[in-house]
Scaffold this active site. Structure first.
Site, PDB file in Angstrom:
ATOM      1  N   CYS A   1       0.861  -1.242   0.156  1.00 45.22           N
ATOM      2  CA  CYS A   1      -0.155   0.083  -0.314  1.00 45.22           C
ATOM      3  C   CYS A   1       0.640   1.220  -0.368  1.00 45.22           C
ATOM      4  O   CYS A   1       0.783   2.187   0.025  1.00 45.22           O
ATOM      5  CB  CYS A   1      -0.866   0.166   0.926  1.00 45.22           C
ATOM      6  SG  CYS A   1      -2.485  -1.669   1.020  1.00 45.22           S
TER       7      CYS A   1
ATOM      8  N   HIS B   1      -9.189   3.221  -2.492  1.00 45.23           N
ATOM      9  CA  HIS B   1      -8.005   2.814  -1.209  1.00 45.23           C
ATOM     10  C   HIS B   1      -6.939   2.093  -3.070  1.00 45.23           C
ATOM     11  O   HIS B   1      -7.225   1.041  -2.861  1.00 45.23           O
ATOM     12  CB  HIS B   1      -7.825   2.723  -0.773  1.00 45.23           C
ATOM     13  CG  HIS B   1      -5.663   1.982  -0.364  1.00 45.23           C
ATOM     14  ND1 HIS B   1      -4.911   2.369  -0.843  1.00 45.23           N
ATOM     15  CD2 HIS B   1      -5.939   0.634   0.672  1.00 45.23           C
ATOM     16  CE1 HIS B   1      -3.971   1.558  -0.262  1.00 45.23           C
ATOM     17  NE2 HIS B   1      -3.992   0.768   0.554  1.00 45.23           N
TER      18      HIS B   1
ATOM     19  N   CYS C   1       0.014   3.623   5.933  1.00 44.29           N
ATOM     20  CA  CYS C   1       0.449   1.360   6.450  1.00 44.29           C
ATOM     21  C   CYS C   1       0.844   0.586   5.284  1.00 44.29           C
ATOM     22  O   CYS C   1       0.654   0.778   4.119  1.00 44.29           O
ATOM     23  CB  CYS C   1      -0.699   0.580   7.475  1.00 44.29           C
ATOM     24  SG  CYS C   1      -2.169   0.428   6.787  1.00 44.29           S
TER      25      CYS C   1
END
Length: 416
Positions: free
Chosen positions: A92, A372, A402
């Site tokens: 991510c 996302h 994160c």
């Protein structure tokens, strides 16, 4: 050491990441990446023969998203063949890392103009995941597959980790739902007031028609009652068999043997599954002056931070502390905070641990409302922070998120 300046930041709208349902799902990932690279080129009258490198992020580098998307998208965007490209994966966090790496090469004096960014077509990666599951393949990036290593550094599923963290921290589902509802409210205001307009560029189909020119994921009609009615998404996954009787829950209980928990995250208070791409143009002062480009911000500091991979999602707080120390700043100096809402507990814990003024955090909503797109999100958030600094007149913005494996890259930018 040279300064690294942000000249421009652009992104696509985020389309719903479901095969055949999202407005972008029929397009090739390279097409999305080429869209933002073209926009960067055209908006800044960029001579692409002077671009030293293109550093891109894509988390699932398989099939259509494999084969060095950064380089191939640049060629598709009509860049000069001398503009090289590479593609990385920090799960991510890749979209922040590409900007950090681009800034580092400019700050070192070795390069003068680098484009950073990322792409993730989650509608496509969902297909890959389904095909692998049907073939009997276990999820990657969770357990290492090595029993000895897993015993030392056990990893679990991100959603299961989010639920476990909420239990450890005493954060209720009601608090997480409240954060998600606020994310939707703020995103709705931002969209209605055109706060994303400066960075957002439309995506066109191959025939020239508009594929998507607005955010597709937000649900402004969301209510607290509606969120409360949603069933937890990761409760059943706790007992998913990773092999040999090992489950996602048991991976966490190797480190926290007395911990029990129930699911608190669901589709409404977790990040949206979307498709998207973003690009950020980084240049030295000499390059900007020579080519008549006006810097919008400078990179003040960046940092990377690892944390215990067992819970996977807890590195943003130490990462933020680390980058603040590097920059010689305190939390009170930061006007705009962007912490990715991978799961509501990540942002909630971040604000509680750092005792932040919530009015400065995710001012225009977060991933619970907007989605996302894994490898692109970090670059999107840097552009969002820059736009908000310019809108509000703030000086410093801090962006972090994160990443799987228990990591968090972070960056502080200063508006010029």
């Amino acid at each position: 050491m040279s300064e690294a300046y942000i000249i421009d930041a652009v992104r696509t709208p985020r389309g719903i990441g479901k095969p055949g349902k999202g407005a972008l799902s029929h397009l090739h990932p390279q097409h999305l990446a080429a869209t933002v690279l073209k926009a960067i080129k055209e908006r800044n009258n960029l001579d692409t023969s002077t671009v030293d490198d293109i550093i891109w992020s894509t988390s699932t580098q398989k099939g259509k998203q494999g084969g060095d998307l950064g380089r191939m998208a640049a060629l598709a965007a009509g860049y000069d063949t001398t503009a090289s490209g590479t593609t990385l994966d920090r799960f991510c966090g890749g979209g922040i890392s590409t900007v950090n790496f681009a800034a580092a090469t400019v700050m070192s004096g070795m390069e003068d103009c680098v484009i950073a960014g990322g792409t993730e077509m989650m509608s496509y990666t969902a297909q890959i995941g389904a095909e692998e599951a049907n073939a009997g393949l276990k999820p990657l990036g969770m357990g290492s597959g090595n029993a000895a290593l897993d015993a030392i550094h056990p990893q679990s599923h991100q959603g299961v980790c989010g639920d476990a963290i909420a239990a450890l921290e005493g954060i209720s589902r009601e608090a997480l739902d409240a954060l998600a509802l606020e994310s939707q409210r703020k995103a709705d205001i931002a969209i209605k007031e055109g706060r994303f307009a400066k960075s957002l560029v439309p995506v066109y189909n191959e025939d020239g028609s508009v594929a998507l020119d607005r955010e597709e994921f937000p649900r402004p009609e969301t209510t607290a009652e509606g969120l409360a009615a949603l069933k937890p998404s990761f409760e059943a996954l706790k007992d998913f068999d990773l092999g040999g009787g090992v489950t996602f829950a048991k991976q966490i209980q190797r480190r926290y043997p007395d911990l029990t928990w129930t699911g608190v995250h669901h589709a409404g208070n977790s990040s949206g599954v979307v498709d998207g791409a973003a690009a950020v143009l980084i240049a030295s002062k000499d390059y900007a002056d020579k080519h008549g480009l006006k810097p919008r911000a400078r990179v003040v500091a960046y940092a990377n931070q690892g944390d215990d991979p067992t819970l996977m999602l807890n590195a943003p707080v130490p990462a933020a502390k680390k980058v603040l120390e590097k920059a010689g700043l305190t939390k009170d100096d930061i006007d705009v905070w962007e912490i990715n809402e991978a799961f509501a507990v990540v942002a909630e814990k971040f604000m509680r641990d750092l005792d932040l003024d919530r009015s400065k955090v995710n001012i225009n909503g977060g991933a619970c409302a907007l989605g996302h797109p894994i490898g692109a999100t970090g670059s999107i958030l840097i552009g969002t922070a820059l736009d908000e600094l310019e809108r509000s007149g703030g000086r410093y913005g801090l962006v972090t998120m994160c990443a799987a494996g228990g990591m968090a890259p972070t960056i502080i930018i200063e508006r010029i």
